[in-house]
Design an enzyme around this catalytic site. Structure first.
Site: not given
Length: 556
Positions: A326, A333, A336, A338, A359, A363
């Protein structure tokens, strides 16, 4: 006998103190050039690495090498177009400075007695390639990327360009921009070396850094990459792409999510993955996109849709991963977007009858985003479970009868308000179901859409029906207080919120909802949650309504 490499152990990196913004930081030096050094600050993400004046670095004599907590652990190697990273509980990063330096290769033991010298080790082909990969990707290879109207500082290394064999494969495709200008300092690998692990991961062992001050130009519509502004301007005049080459699966005002099949649009997805890798460090990038779907969020302007961010997921995941990578462009950024992509990935899992999870590894930024989603999902669930009246209902009016809390607002109408009727109010002094809320700021182009906080929670779940206990206590003044309690397991909560049990447990612990614990008569530990505690966490975490609107999804 498998091929081996004789590798000399590099000296432990020296420790330096760097004063930045009046604060002393500990750093390693990764590279030197004229009166400048490229430093990595210990226990910080690689995106903060930078070139600074050598005069700002002061060696700390006699200090033991520090353990970089973000460089401890092994990195899980992935398949697929891991051009983006996903958030994770166990955050790991590559070593700040390579601990090995190549000195030669040999397929036979380096010493007559079959052992290496004390300051040397014999490494397998795969281990040697991994160490070379760490060395090549230790610093970003482009300082800034020009994409659309933005000039963005890159965060990480991305293996531009495509390998020679893949570039040739697409060079004859009409309408594509595969004849890319050679980027200075980038040496394309040969088909013979294409099979080497490090060549596949990093674009070639012989690759020389283009320099951190170099620029990269990327078309925001087709993601073709160029090394100079002239080629970029010429390409913009001929590029006919107006939106991602897929189908619309979500549309809310000016914002659209497109589903792009990696098998049908291979070159587009490869270039998108390369671009995303500029802002992603954890995942490894490969060029096989056939088994992946890409969901691209765009913002519609006058004649085209411009990318805001995207995520990818495997078409078939045996671990039920609902997101592989993603990325949200830095200019978009903290708005909202993301969270919208994360919520959409979970909605895809719910519609397929699965309980998804991102997965690993994750980070540091991804962990924050997913922790915020998990906490918000749990808070919304607890608010509904621990509420006496239905959501969005602030008052309950009853004429000639006792309130029936088990009926929903949709069962009542203005005609039913009679001697035996109940009426739910929406806080505006009006009867009937609650009115739709007005538009929320920040979503351009939105007209006439209901921003009701729709939820994917199933109201038929036992936790919403038979498992809740309502206790109403009459007061001396004729009023009453209703208390609600429910007993459930962590598995019940995870099922009701469509979260993995381990994700729900981690979020509960991190937000402080596991602090009040009691032991029952059988010695089992029980966690007690109250509405006051839930609201306290909601305020601390700034929990908001969902970004995803279910009535904007275009899937069947």
């Amino acid at each position: 006998m498998p091929a081996t490499h004789l590798v000399s152990l590099a000296n432990d990196p020296d420790i330096y103190r760097v004063t930045k913004n009046g604060v002393d930081l500990t750093a390693h030096i990764l590279e030197r050039r004229d009166h400048e050094v490229y430093v990595h600050y210990v226990n910080t993400d690689k995106r903060l690495d930078e070139w600074i004046s050598e005069a700002k670095c002061h060696k700390i004599p006699g200090e033991e090498p520090l353990v970089d907590n973000l460089a401890v652990g092994s990195r899980k190697r992935k398949r697929g177009p891991r051009a983006s990273e996903t958030p994770d509980v166990n955050v790991v990063s590559r070593p700040a400075s390579p601990s090995f330096s190549p000195r030669g290769e040999s397929s036979a033991p380096p010493e007559p007695n079959g052992s290496a010298a004390p300051d040397e080790v014999v490494m397998t082909e795969e281990d040697f390639d991994i160490q070379q990969h760490k060395k090549i990707t230790a610093q970003r290879n482009f300082d800034r990327v020009i994409v659309g109207e933005w000039s963005v500082k890159t965060w990480y290394f991305s293996p531009y360009p495509l390998t020679e064999s893949e570039a040739d494969e697409f060079a004859v495709t009409p309408g594509t921009a595969a004849q890319s200008t050679k980027i200075p300092g980038v040496h394309k690998v040969t088909p013979r070396s294409h099979g080497r692990t490090s060549d596949l991961l990093a674009g070639g062992l012989g690759r020389a850094h283009a320099g951190e001050r170099s620029m990269l130009w990327v078309c925001e519509m087709c993601f073709k990459y160029m090394a100079d502004c002239n080629s970029y301007e010429l390409h913009l005049k001929s590029c006919n792409v107006k939106h991602p080459p897929g189908r619309k699966v979500y549309q809310r005002g000016a914002h659209t999510i497109w589903e792009v099949d990696g098998a049908e649009n291979k070159l587009y997805c490869q270039n998108l993955s390369l671009f995303g890798k500029l802002f992603i460090d954890v995942k490894t990038l490969f060029f096989d996109c056939d088994n992946f779907l890409f969901y691209i969020l765009t913002n519609a302007k006058s004649a085209s849709d411009h990318i805001i961010g995207y995520f990818s997921k495997e078409k078939l995941s045996y671990d039920d991963y609902n997101l592989a990578c993603i990325m949200t462009l830095p200019p978009y950024q903290k708005q909202g977007f993301g969270m919208l992509l994360i919520e959409f990935s979970y909605e895809l899992s719910r519609r397929s009858g699965k309980v998804g999870t991102p997965e690993r590894p994750l980070s540091d930024l991804g962990l924050r985003s997913y922790l915020a989603y998990w906490v918000a999902t749990l808070i919304r669930f607890f608010r509904r479970v621990l509420s006496v009246v239905p959501p969005d209902v602030t008052s309950l009016t009853c004429i000639g009868n006792f309130p029936d809390l088990l009926r929903s607002p949709s069962e009542y109408s203005e005609e039913s308000v009679n001697g035996n009727g109940n009426n739910f109010g929406n806080g505006n002094g009006n009867s009937g179901p609650p009115r739709k809320k007005k538009r929320m700021k920040g979503w351009d182009g939105e007209t006439g859409l209901a921003l009701v906080p729709l939820s994917n929670m199933d109201d038929a779940d036992p936790l919403f029906t038979t498992e809740r206990l309502f206790t109403t206590v009459g007061m001396k003044d004729g009023t009453a207080q209703t208390h609600i309690t429910t007993r459930c397991t962590l598995g019940d909560i995870a099922r009701a919120t469509n979260l993995r049990v381990e994700d729900a447990a981690f979020a509960l612990k991190e937000c402080g909802l596991l602090t009040k614990q009691l032991d029952d008569d059988e010695g089992a530990t029980q966690v007690v949650l109250s509405r006051d505690l839930v609201e306290k966490v909601a305020e601390e975490r700034n929990v908001k309504i969902p970004c995803l609107q279910l009535n904007s999804i275009l899937l069947e």
